[in-house]
Motif scaffolding. Structure first.
Motif, PDB file in Angstrom:
ATOM      1  N   ARG A   1      77.452  19.197  13.989  1.00 42.45           N
ATOM      2  CA  ARG A   1      76.009  19.142  15.017  1.00 42.45           C
ATOM      3  C   ARG A   1      75.312  18.201  14.797  1.00 42.45           C
ATOM      4  O   ARG A   1      74.581  18.853  13.477  1.00 42.45           O
ATOM      5  CB  ARG A   1      75.887  20.816  15.636  1.00 42.45           C
ATOM      6  N   ARG A   2      74.631  17.221  15.511  1.00 42.71           N
ATOM      7  CA  ARG A   2      73.394  16.169  15.257  1.00 42.71           C
ATOM      8  C   ARG A   2      72.787  16.681  16.688  1.00 42.71           C
ATOM      9  O   ARG A   2      72.937  17.063  17.088  1.00 42.71           O
ATOM     10  CB  ARG A   2      73.336  15.564  14.812  1.00 42.71           C
ATOM     11  N   THR A   3      71.386  15.648  16.607  1.00 40.99           N
ATOM     12  CA  THR A   3      70.880  15.569  17.390  1.00 40.99           C
ATOM     13  C   THR A   3      70.834  13.587  17.970  1.00 40.99           C
ATOM     14  O   THR A   3      71.060  13.221  16.712  1.00 40.99           O
ATOM     15  CB  THR A   3      69.097  16.062  17.630  1.00 40.99           C
ATOM     16  N   ALA A   4      71.489  13.203  18.816  1.00 39.21           N
ATOM     17  CA  ALA A   4      71.353  12.160  19.654  1.00 39.21           C
ATOM     18  C   ALA A   4      69.884  11.757  20.559  1.00 39.21           C
ATOM     19  O   ALA A   4      69.200  12.400  21.210  1.00 39.21           O
ATOM     20  CB  ALA A   4      72.347  11.607  20.406  1.00 39.21           C
TER      21      ALA A   4
ATOM     22  N   LYS B   1      71.700   6.635  20.104  1.00 44.88           N
ATOM     23  CA  LYS B   1      72.175   6.575  18.486  1.00 44.88           C
ATOM     24  C   LYS B   1      71.559   8.401  18.378  1.00 44.88           C
ATOM     25  O   LYS B   1      70.989   9.179  18.266  1.00 44.88           O
ATOM     26  CB  LYS B   1      70.787   5.517  18.090  1.00 44.88           C
ATOM     27  N   VAL B   2      72.269   8.079  16.436  1.00 44.96           N
ATOM     28  CA  VAL B   2      72.198   9.234  15.800  1.00 44.96           C
ATOM     29  C   VAL B   2      71.552   9.224  14.369  1.00 44.96           C
ATOM     30  O   VAL B   2      71.654   7.570  13.916  1.00 44.96           O
ATOM     31  CB  VAL B   2      72.929  10.041  16.098  1.00 44.96           C
TER      32      VAL B   2
ATOM     33  N   ARG C   1      68.976   6.626  25.548  1.00 45.64           N
ATOM     34  CA  ARG C   1      67.685   4.950  25.518  1.00 45.64           C
ATOM     35  C   ARG C   1      66.588   5.867  26.114  1.00 45.64           C
ATOM     36  O   ARG C   1      65.871   4.747  25.979  1.00 45.64           O
ATOM     37  CB  ARG C   1      68.824   4.077  26.559  1.00 45.64           C
ATOM     38  N   ASP C   2      66.563   6.670  27.396  1.00 41.62           N
ATOM     39  CA  ASP C   2      65.540   6.868  28.221  1.00 41.62           C
ATOM     40  C   ASP C   2      64.875   7.623  26.900  1.00 41.62           C
ATOM     41  O   ASP C   2      63.778   8.162  27.477  1.00 41.62           O
ATOM     42  CB  ASP C   2      65.845   8.022  29.263  1.00 41.62           C
ATOM     43  N   GLY C   3      65.208   7.663  25.951  1.00 42.88           N
ATOM     44  CA  GLY C   3      64.344   8.728  25.184  1.00 42.88           C
ATOM     45  C   GLY C   3      64.616  10.219  24.778  1.00 42.88           C
ATOM     46  O   GLY C   3      64.109  11.105  24.056  1.00 42.88           O
ATOM     47  N   ARG C   4      65.584  10.419  25.902  1.00 42.56           N
ATOM     48  CA  ARG C   4      66.242  12.184  25.639  1.00 42.56           C
ATOM     49  C   ARG C   4      66.661  12.779  24.524  1.00 42.56           C
ATOM     50  O   ARG C   4      67.036  11.122  24.052  1.00 42.56           O
ATOM     51  CB  ARG C   4      66.294  12.656  26.710  1.00 42.56           C
ATOM     52  N   ILE C   5      66.663  13.525  24.120  1.00 42.57           N
ATOM     53  CA  ILE C   5      67.007  14.370  22.846  1.00 42.57           C
ATOM     54  C   ILE C   5      68.311  15.198  23.043  1.00 42.57           C
ATOM     55  O   ILE C   5      67.796  16.498  23.550  1.00 42.57           O
ATOM     56  CB  ILE C   5      65.890  14.681  21.969  1.00 42.57           C
ATOM     57  N   VAL C   6      69.075  14.712  22.717  1.00 38.84           N
ATOM     58  CA  VAL C   6      70.502  15.835  23.203  1.00 38.84           C
ATOM     59  C   VAL C   6      70.704  16.280  22.112  1.00 38.84           C
ATOM     60  O   VAL C   6      71.351  15.462  21.435  1.00 38.84           O
ATOM     61  CB  VAL C   6      71.705  15.157  24.770  1.00 38.84           C
TER      62      VAL C   6
ATOM     63  N   ALA D   1      64.487   6.097   7.565  1.00 38.73           N
ATOM     64  CA  ALA D   1      64.300   5.997   8.967  1.00 38.73           C
ATOM     65  C   ALA D   1      65.429   5.293   9.518  1.00 38.73           C
ATOM     66  O   ALA D   1      65.389   3.563   9.497  1.00 38.73           O
ATOM     67  CB  ALA D   1      63.317   5.428  10.010  1.00 38.73           C
ATOM     68  N   ALA D   2      67.031   5.473   9.203  1.00 37.49           N
ATOM     69  CA  ALA D   2      68.248   4.578   9.588  1.00 37.49           C
ATOM     70  C   ALA D   2      69.145   5.299  11.041  1.00 37.49           C
ATOM     71  O   ALA D   2      68.891   6.943  10.812  1.00 37.49           O
ATOM     72  CB  ALA D   2      69.493   4.294   8.269  1.00 37.49           C
ATOM     73  N   TRP D   3      69.105   4.838  11.994  1.00 41.13           N
ATOM     74  CA  TRP D   3      70.088   5.000  12.358  1.00 41.13           C
ATOM     75  C   TRP D   3      71.615   4.514  12.603  1.00 41.13           C
ATOM     76  O   TRP D   3      71.887   3.456  12.190  1.00 41.13           O
ATOM     77  CB  TRP D   3      68.983   4.659  14.113  1.00 41.13           C
ATOM     78  N   VAL D   4      72.454   5.085  13.283  1.00 43.70           N
ATOM     79  CA  VAL D   4      74.171   4.511  13.576  1.00 43.70           C
ATOM     80  C   VAL D   4      73.869   4.430  15.149  1.00 43.70           C
ATOM     81  O   VAL D   4      73.502   5.782  16.071  1.00 43.70           O
ATOM     82  CB  VAL D   4      74.575   5.950  13.021  1.00 43.70           C
ATOM     83  N   HIS D   5      74.526   3.744  16.028  1.00 48.07           N
ATOM     84  CA  HIS D   5      73.753   3.272  17.041  1.00 48.07           C
ATOM     85  C   HIS D   5      75.850   3.488  17.925  1.00 48.07           C
ATOM     86  O   HIS D   5      77.437   3.291  17.001  1.00 48.07           O
ATOM     87  CB  HIS D   5      73.789   1.514  17.161  1.00 48.07           C
ATOM     88  N   GLY D   6      75.981   4.726  18.935  1.00 45.72           N
ATOM     89  CA  GLY D   6      77.168   4.245  19.394  1.00 45.72           C
ATOM     90  C   GLY D   6      77.136   5.178  20.994  1.00 45.72           C
ATOM     91  O   GLY D   6      76.157   4.764  21.479  1.00 45.72           O
ATOM     92  N   GLN D   7      77.910   5.409  20.988  1.00 40.58           N
ATOM     93  CA  GLN D   7      78.183   6.584  22.597  1.00 40.58           C
ATOM     94  C   GLN D   7      78.302   7.790  22.966  1.00 40.58           C
ATOM     95  O   GLN D   7      78.710   8.030  22.223  1.00 40.58           O
ATOM     96  CB  GLN D   7      79.310   5.850  23.308  1.00 40.58           C
ATOM     97  N   LEU D   8      77.566   7.781  23.314  1.00 46.06           N
ATOM     98  CA  LEU D   8      77.761   9.226  24.255  1.00 46.06           C
ATOM     99  C   LEU D   8      78.652   9.300  25.248  1.00 46.06           C
ATOM    100  O   LEU D   8      79.019   9.518  26.057  1.00 46.06           O
ATOM    101  CB  LEU D   8      76.312   9.805  24.845  1.00 46.06           C
ATOM    102  N   ALA D   9      80.047  10.603  25.106  1.00 47.91           N
ATOM    103  CA  ALA D   9      80.877  10.981  25.887  1.00 47.91           C
ATOM    104  C   ALA D   9      79.831  12.539  26.064  1.00 47.91           C
ATOM    105  O   ALA D   9      80.206  13.196  25.214  1.00 47.91           O
ATOM    106  CB  ALA D   9      82.127  11.364  25.360  1.00 47.91           C
TER     107      ALA D   9
END
Length: 129
Positions: A92-95, A38-39, A98-103, A60-68
């Motif tokens: 560039r943003r940060t995502a 999520k971003v 699910r495990d809480g890591r930010i990338v 505090a809003a999120w967009v849910h999706g997938q990371l490639a």
């Protein structure tokens, strides 16, 4: 479009895994399995596809999706940029995974103004919307 050292692309609509179009199929053939993420952002329905904008100040809003995980393929990104068109810019943003890591990620952000009546409050796009 700008080039970043980021090796992830966050997708939230027609490029998601399982969507039956040539661009999604090409992306996932090159990138393998998606990861849920999520971003921070706001999601809008644009008539058959979504557009993402940054969250409002203090929201505090999120967009849910997938990371490639992107391959080293400037041609793939150039083709995806063309598919997304002039209304979207890859930024560039940060995502958060699910495990809480930010990338760090790249994501297509919608540029034109939108009506709040088009907002998808769940932050999840489905083709039934």
């Amino acid at each position: 479009m700008a080039t970043f050292e980021t090796e992830f692309l966050f997708v939230y609509g027609t490029l998601m895994s399982g969507v039956d179009n040539q661009w999604s199929l090409r992306l996932w053939r090159a990138c393998g399995q998606p990861s849920e993420a999520k971003v921070p952002g706001r999601l809008y329905t644009l008539g058959g596809y979504p557009g993402m904008k940054d969250p409002l100040d203090g929201e505090a809003a999120w967009v849910h999706g997938q990371l490639a995980q992107l391959p080293d393929s400037p041609a793939l990104l150039a083709d995806l940029d063309a598919y997304e068109g002039d209304e979207f810019v890859r930024l560039r943003r940060t995502a958060t995974l699910r495990d809480g890591r930010i990338v760090p990620v790249q994501v297509y952000m919608y540029q034109p103004e939108v009506d709040e009546n088009q907002r998808i409050w769940s932050g999840r796009f489905t083709f039934a919307q």
